[in-house]
Design a protein around this motif. Sequence first.
Motif, PDB file in Angstrom:
ATOM      1  N   PRO A 327       0.814  -1.221   0.000  1.00  0.00           N
ATOM      2  CA  PRO A 327       0.000   0.000   0.000  1.00  0.00           C
ATOM      3  C   PRO A 327       0.850   1.275   0.000  1.00  0.00           C
ATOM      4  O   PRO A 327       0.443   2.285  -0.580  1.00  0.00           O
ATOM      5  CB  PRO A 327      -0.825  -0.117   1.286  1.00  0.00           C
ATOM      6  N   ALA A 328       2.016   1.231   0.622  1.00  0.00           N
ATOM      7  CA  ALA A 328       2.899   2.406   0.598  1.00  0.00           C
ATOM      8  C   ALA A 328       3.335   2.720  -0.827  1.00  0.00           C
ATOM      9  O   ALA A 328       3.339   3.890  -1.251  1.00  0.00           O
ATOM     10  CB  ALA A 328       4.124   2.164   1.487  1.00  0.00           C
ATOM     11  N   ALA A 329       3.675   1.682  -1.597  1.00  0.00           N
ATOM     12  CA  ALA A 329       4.096   1.889  -2.991  1.00  0.00           C
ATOM     13  C   ALA A 329       2.957   2.454  -3.826  1.00  0.00           C
ATOM     14  O   ALA A 329       3.157   3.377  -4.633  1.00  0.00           O
ATOM     15  CB  ALA A 329       4.590   0.573  -3.583  1.00  0.00           C
ATOM     16  N   VAL A 330       1.749   1.915  -3.635  1.00  0.00           N
ATOM     17  CA  VAL A 330       0.587   2.408  -4.378  1.00  0.00           C
ATOM     18  C   VAL A 330       0.319   3.873  -4.032  1.00  0.00           C
ATOM     19  O   VAL A 330       0.102   4.720  -4.911  1.00  0.00           O
ATOM     20  CB  VAL A 330      -0.656   1.541  -4.083  1.00  0.00           C
ATOM     21  N   GLY A 331       0.344   4.187  -2.751  1.00  0.00           N
ATOM     22  CA  GLY A 331       0.057   5.551  -2.313  1.00  0.00           C
ATOM     23  C   GLY A 331       1.078   6.559  -2.819  1.00  0.00           C
ATOM     24  O   GLY A 331       0.717   7.632  -3.310  1.00  0.00           O
ATOM     25  N   ILE A 332       2.367   6.224  -2.713  1.00  0.00           N
ATOM     26  CA  ILE A 332       3.408   7.167  -3.157  1.00  0.00           C
ATOM     27  C   ILE A 332       3.348   7.346  -4.665  1.00  0.00           C
ATOM     28  O   ILE A 332       3.538   8.453  -5.175  1.00  0.00           O
ATOM     29  CB  ILE A 332       4.797   6.680  -2.708  1.00  0.00           C
ATOM     30  N   PHE A 333       3.062   6.274  -5.408  1.00  0.00           N
ATOM     31  CA  PHE A 333       2.948   6.388  -6.865  1.00  0.00           C
ATOM     32  C   PHE A 333       1.843   7.372  -7.235  1.00  0.00           C
ATOM     33  O   PHE A 333       2.031   8.252  -8.086  1.00  0.00           O
ATOM     34  CB  PHE A 333       2.666   5.015  -7.472  1.00  0.00           C
ATOM     35  N   LEU A 334       0.686   7.248  -6.589  1.00  0.00           N
ATOM     36  CA  LEU A 334      -0.451   8.106  -6.921  1.00  0.00           C
ATOM     37  C   LEU A 334      -0.260   9.544  -6.441  1.00  0.00           C
ATOM     38  O   LEU A 334      -0.827  10.469  -7.020  1.00  0.00           O
ATOM     39  CB  LEU A 334      -1.734   7.522  -6.320  1.00  0.00           C
ATOM     40  N   LEU A 335       0.524   9.722  -5.405  1.00  0.00           N
ATOM     41  CA  LEU A 335       0.700  11.055  -4.810  1.00  0.00           C
ATOM     42  C   LEU A 335       2.102  11.615  -5.048  1.00  0.00           C
ATOM     43  O   LEU A 335       2.515  12.547  -4.350  1.00  0.00           O
ATOM     44  CB  LEU A 335       0.437  10.985  -3.300  1.00  0.00           C
ATOM     45  N   ALA A 336       2.824  11.077  -6.025  1.00  0.00           N
ATOM     46  CA  ALA A 336       4.238  11.425  -6.191  1.00  0.00           C
ATOM     47  C   ALA A 336       4.469  12.929  -6.301  1.00  0.00           C
ATOM     48  O   ALA A 336       5.306  13.497  -5.581  1.00  0.00           O
ATOM     49  CB  ALA A 336       4.809  10.715  -7.422  1.00  0.00           C
ATOM     50  N   GLU A 337       3.728  13.611  -7.187  1.00  0.00           N
ATOM     51  CA  GLU A 337       3.998  15.030  -7.399  1.00  0.00           C
ATOM     52  C   GLU A 337       3.667  15.887  -6.176  1.00  0.00           C
ATOM     53  O   GLU A 337       4.502  16.686  -5.740  1.00  0.00           O
ATOM     54  CB  GLU A 337       3.245  15.535  -8.628  1.00  0.00           C
ATOM     55  N   PRO A 338       2.477  15.736  -5.568  1.00  0.00           N
ATOM     56  CA  PRO A 338       2.222  16.546  -4.375  1.00  0.00           C
ATOM     57  C   PRO A 338       3.129  16.211  -3.194  1.00  0.00           C
ATOM     58  O   PRO A 338       3.464  17.080  -2.387  1.00  0.00           O
ATOM     59  CB  PRO A 338       0.753  16.264  -4.041  1.00  0.00           C
ATOM     60  N   VAL A 339       3.572  14.948  -3.090  1.00  0.00           N
ATOM     61  CA  VAL A 339       4.492  14.575  -2.007  1.00  0.00           C
ATOM     62  C   VAL A 339       5.837  15.262  -2.188  1.00  0.00           C
ATOM     63  O   VAL A 339       6.388  15.851  -1.247  1.00  0.00           O
ATOM     64  CB  VAL A 339       4.671  13.036  -1.955  1.00  0.00           C
ATOM     65  N   VAL A 340       6.390  15.204  -3.408  1.00  0.00           N
ATOM     66  CA  VAL A 340       7.670  15.862  -3.667  1.00  0.00           C
ATOM     67  C   VAL A 340       7.553  17.369  -3.450  1.00  0.00           C
ATOM     68  O   VAL A 340       8.433  18.004  -2.869  1.00  0.00           O
ATOM     69  CB  VAL A 340       8.163  15.550  -5.094  1.00  0.00           C
ATOM     70  N   LEU A 477      -4.244  17.450  -0.650  1.00  0.00           N
ATOM     71  CA  LEU A 477      -4.499  16.073  -1.079  1.00  0.00           C
ATOM     72  C   LEU A 477      -3.658  15.095  -0.265  1.00  0.00           C
ATOM     73  O   LEU A 477      -4.167  14.062   0.188  1.00  0.00           O
ATOM     74  CB  LEU A 477      -4.194  15.933  -2.578  1.00  0.00           C
ATOM     75  N   VAL A 478      -2.373  15.419  -0.068  1.00  0.00           N
ATOM     76  CA  VAL A 478      -1.510  14.533   0.711  1.00  0.00           C
ATOM     77  C   VAL A 478      -2.012  14.407   2.144  1.00  0.00           C
ATOM     78  O   VAL A 478      -2.122  13.300   2.687  1.00  0.00           O
ATOM     79  CB  VAL A 478      -0.053  15.052   0.703  1.00  0.00           C
ATOM     80  N   LEU A 479      -2.322  15.537   2.757  1.00  0.00           N
ATOM     81  CA  LEU A 479      -2.752  15.536   4.156  1.00  0.00           C
ATOM     82  C   LEU A 479      -4.060  14.778   4.352  1.00  0.00           C
ATOM     83  O   LEU A 479      -4.283  14.167   5.401  1.00  0.00           O
ATOM     84  CB  LEU A 479      -2.902  16.979   4.658  1.00  0.00           C
ATOM     85  N   ALA A 480      -4.928  14.797   3.339  1.00  0.00           N
ATOM     86  CA  ALA A 480      -6.200  14.072   3.447  1.00  0.00           C
ATOM     87  C   ALA A 480      -6.055  12.614   3.024  1.00  0.00           C
ATOM     88  O   ALA A 480      -6.653  11.715   3.629  1.00  0.00           O
ATOM     89  CB  ALA A 480      -7.266  14.764   2.588  1.00  0.00           C
ATOM     90  N   ALA A 481      -5.267  12.367   1.980  1.00  0.00           N
ATOM     91  CA  ALA A 481      -5.206  11.024   1.407  1.00  0.00           C
ATOM     92  C   ALA A 481      -4.443  10.039   2.287  1.00  0.00           C
ATOM     93  O   ALA A 481      -4.791   8.853   2.330  1.00  0.00           O
ATOM     94  CB  ALA A 481      -4.557  11.081   0.026  1.00  0.00           C
ATOM     95  N   VAL A 482      -3.409  10.499   2.979  1.00  0.00           N
ATOM     96  CA  VAL A 482      -2.612   9.564   3.787  1.00  0.00           C
ATOM     97  C   VAL A 482      -3.447   8.936   4.904  1.00  0.00           C
ATOM     98  O   VAL A 482      -3.547   7.700   4.985  1.00  0.00           O
ATOM     99  CB  VAL A 482      -1.347  10.257   4.343  1.00  0.00           C
ATOM    100  N   PRO A 483      -4.090   9.707   5.781  1.00  0.00           N
ATOM    101  CA  PRO A 483      -4.893   9.044   6.828  1.00  0.00           C
ATOM    102  C   PRO A 483      -6.124   8.339   6.276  1.00  0.00           C
ATOM    103  O   PRO A 483      -6.469   7.236   6.744  1.00  0.00           O
ATOM    104  CB  PRO A 483      -5.279  10.199   7.758  1.00  0.00           C
TER     105      PRO A 483
END
Length: 516
Positions: A327-340, A477-483
């Motif tokens: 799930p970490a890989a899936v989440g980071i892939f989908l959120l890559a740009e906002p996370v960076v 998006l990151v702050l909402a999507a992670v939890p």
Amino acid sequence: MAEAKDIRRNTLVVGAANVLARMTGLVREIAFAAAFGAGLQADSFNAAFRIGSLFRELFAEGALSNAFVPLYAKIAEEEGRAGAFRLANAFLGVLLAVVGGVTVLTFALAEPLVHLIASGYAGVPGKVELTATLTRVLAPFVATVSVASVFMGILNVRGRFFVPAAAPMIFNVLVIGACAGSSRFGQATGFDPVMLVAMAALLGGLCQALIQIPGLRKEGFHFALTFGRHPALRRLLAFIGPAVIAISVTQIHLLIETQLASREGDGPVSWLLYSFRVAHLPFSIVSGAVGVAALAGLSVYAAQADWAGFKRSLASALNLNSFLMIPAAVGIFLLAEPVVSLFYERGAFTPEDTLATSALLKMYCLGLLSIGAQRILVPVFYTLQDPRTPMWVGLATVVLKLPLALGLMAVVSLQGLPLSHAILASIEVLFLLWLIQRRVPGLWRLLLGFHGKVLVASALMGALVIGLGQLLEGSWLVLAAVPTGALGYFAAADLMGLREGRELVRRVLQRGPKGL
């Protein structure tokens, strides 16, 4: 099962320490990116640190700990604590002599090393010289973290996990302070500001060893370096050569990627390093914790020839790793740009740097599970007294690396570098699993059904994150999507009968696992 509970408990201890270390590491990366961006000084430091990271893997965190722990556990089982301490002192003497020589050679051959890993720097005036100077400053770093790694192995076998895993926090705090003061340092001294960061990194490596000494003394360990006087040392040294190669495969892949990226001008080397470090967060916290927790137990099972317990313990480690990593890989892939963007986009780090880094991060995500699983599977062979098999498998992937990377770069440009990393890591893990299955029959049956359920739960989580992406963007998006994604994943997994999440939550809500 007792094996699964022990791994979950110890993983939580190491994981808690790793979270603290990696969070401060993330702040360190943010501070560095803000101070230096992805320009000449950032590229120079990242290349110099890449040289140090290779030697660290060769002599410290990877090869030494994974080769040392199984034999140390075996000697402790056969001869007691005093015999194991004699082995540790004998090995420390030999180790200090070897890494001392490596330090001297690194200092003397700094410029050839820079040309070896980043020949493209020669096209930029002053870039090779700055990188070589930073390499010389960082040269003793290998010795300090090598000693720290041996200390960690001793404490892990004695059931002490937290302090060794948390030790990198000191390194991170020192580098953060250096990044904050680098500009004033440059103005006051006339040196390149990034030089202060290199000096702080060197001091941080020394502190990682010093902080573990009180714990060693509590266990009764005293320094009495004997420079090789122990009958079991020859067995350990026979392990080190193959272990050096097998454990350092990831770093060798990264060196090849750095070499190819260095030919693309200023920026690509730093983009690669920034993207890998974001990807590094979950597998260093999860896979690193699972690997450390599992290795000590697997070493004891192997020493006792309890193969049923060995198989259950290994399956529990691999399942727990996948439960958190997929799930970490899936989440980071989908959120890559906002996370960076959230992590790095400030100061000297531009929106263009964000786009380039996030594109590379997505490719690393495709191999995230495999890169993490390597940390568990390669040391398994050391507990089986077989260091050569993972060495040969790793060497095969290294031989394939350059042609595969060049071929992929011709199709997808710079993204071909991390994509080649993901492909080769996945091939290596599948082959290692097949080889272990031949030695420990029945392992696959304990893995396949579990992994199928994890994939379904991760897909449902991914759909939830995509839905949130239609409503929010950027940091929100990151702050909402992670939890939200994490809750959705744990709920779906629980409905399918996967109790790993419930057990981990229960342990977190307790006063704390034993040893924390």
